[in-house]
Design an enzyme around this catalytic site. Structure first.
Site: not given
Ligand code: NAD
Ligand code: UFG
Length: 338
Positions: A124, A148, A152
């Site tokens: 992302s 989050y 990643k």
């Protein structure tokens, strides 16, 4: 070519399965249906004429993955499965690290045991944190501001180390900007459960009358009109980016990193206007305070993907809004439960 698609029942995974089948490849889907519905399978069949093989199960279950890999002659893995809500990740960090980091490690262990060497990972633009400048290139520094994003980044770091130890592997990190839109048929799209976290589903639920108004998170950013600017990319273009990565890098040993974005930014109010235009209805909004953790602007330099993967986003903002609206009108409550 048989491709294991983890999280293939979800928003980006389902669109990617349709594109894979249309390109003559065979997705083998693994999904625990935590954030998706089984009725997605029938939509894939409706759109392509092919019912993909589906295994309901969890990527953290090594025995399950071993069985799937033993039963299918998989050439590459596209790994979408994971949790993705920034706010929820602050409340439930353990679940995010367990699903996203531990889940990926179990998957790679199973791949190593089955001698599957090709992996494409859903990363992302969040790994760029608050970038010092835009557009963002792949060699910009990475950082994270929430669990989050950190999950990643951790996976990117783990995969980088794994690649160093096993240089025969082909590992591609695709850093998505802001995926929006739906399949042009209106039969497949984003189906968030509960209150949408993201801009586009929120706008379309306001337009269809499910919610009263869009909260605009701040209008005092140093941007074109004071609202946040993002690089919105049509989900089918994004799906095609995975096919390009498979075709051009999937068999080439190495660690490959690409931005998947359009290279253009749109503000929240520009998105509201574009959607109102496509839907022919006013989208009510109210400016509210900034959302904690949001950045002012973020868009990609997509040159590397264009040069090396021969891929670029083709669909316009009109396609993104019109396709989302078609999906919303045809499926006001999302996918059916069965
Ligand atoms: P999604 O929630 O629609 O799809 C993810 C799918 O994975 C769901 O079907 C879910 O049921 C499944 N899943 C979750 N945990 C699992 C597990 N442990 N085992 C098996 N299946 C599991 O999300 P999406 O928008 O399609 O995103 C796909 C990937 O892309 C995610 O990894 C996400 O972090 C990443 N990503 C998404 C965005 C975005 O804005 N949508 C942006 C950047 C990156
Ligand atoms: N926004 C609003 N109102 C809303 C929702 C969003 O004004 O109800 C604004 C945000 O402040 C931001 C823009 O709309 O300026 C886009 O917000 P999204 O939540 O749709 O997307 P983000 O850029 O914040 O984050 C998304 C994904 C992340 C991912 C990131 C980069 O949610 O998981 O893109 O890929 F990390």
């Amino acid at each position: 070519m048989r491709i294991l698609v983890t999280g293939g029942m979800g928003y980006i995974g389902s669109h990617t399965c349709v594109q894979l089948i249309e390109a003559g490849m065979m997705p083998i889907i693994v999904d625990n249906l935590y954030n998706s519905k089984k009725s997605v399978l029938a939509r894939i069949e409706m759109l392509t004429g092919v019912m993909p093989t589906f295994y309901e199960g969890d990527i953290r279950d090594r025995a399950f993955l071993d069985k799937v890999l033993a039963e299918n002659n998989v050439e590459s893995v596209i790994h979408f499965a994971g949790l993705k809500a920034v706010g929820e990740s602050v409340e439930k960090p353990l679940e995010y690290y367990d699903n996203n980091v531990h889940g990926t490690l179990v998957l790679v262990e199973a791949m190593r045991a089955a001698e599957v060497n090709s992996l494409i990972f859903s990363s992302s633009a969040t790994v760029y944190g608050d970038p010092a400048s835009v557009p963002i290139m792949e060699d910009f520094p990475t950082s994270a501001t929430n669990p989050y994003g950190r999950s990643k980044l951790m996976v990117e770091n783990c995969l980088t180390d794994i690649h160093k130890a096993h240089p025969e592997m082909s590992i591609t990190l695709l850093r998505y900007f802001n995926p929006v839109g739906s399949h042009k048929s209106g039969e497949m799209g984003e189906d968030p459960q509960g209150m949408p976290n993201n801009l586009m589903p929120f706008i379309s639920q306001v337009a269809v009358g499910r919610r009263g108004y869009l909260p605009v998170f701040g209008d005092d950013y140093p941007t074109v009109d004071g609202t946040g600017v993002r690089d919105y990319i049509h989900v089918v273009d994004l799906a095609d980016g995975h096919l390009a990565a498979l075709n051009y890098k999937g068999k080439e040993a190495g660690l490959h990193i690409y931005n998947l974005g359009t290279g253009h930014g749109f503000s929240v109010l520009q998105m509201v206007d574009a959607f109102s235009e496509a839907a022919g209805v006013e989208v009510a909004y109210q400016v509210v305070p900034r959302r904690p953790g949001d950045i002012a602007e973020c868009w990609a330099d997509p040159t590397k993907a264009k040069t090396e993967l021969y891929w670029e986003a083709r669909r316009t903002i009109e396609d993104m809004t019109a396709d989302t609206w078609r999906w919303q009108l045809n499926n006001p409550n999302g996918y059916p439960d069965v």
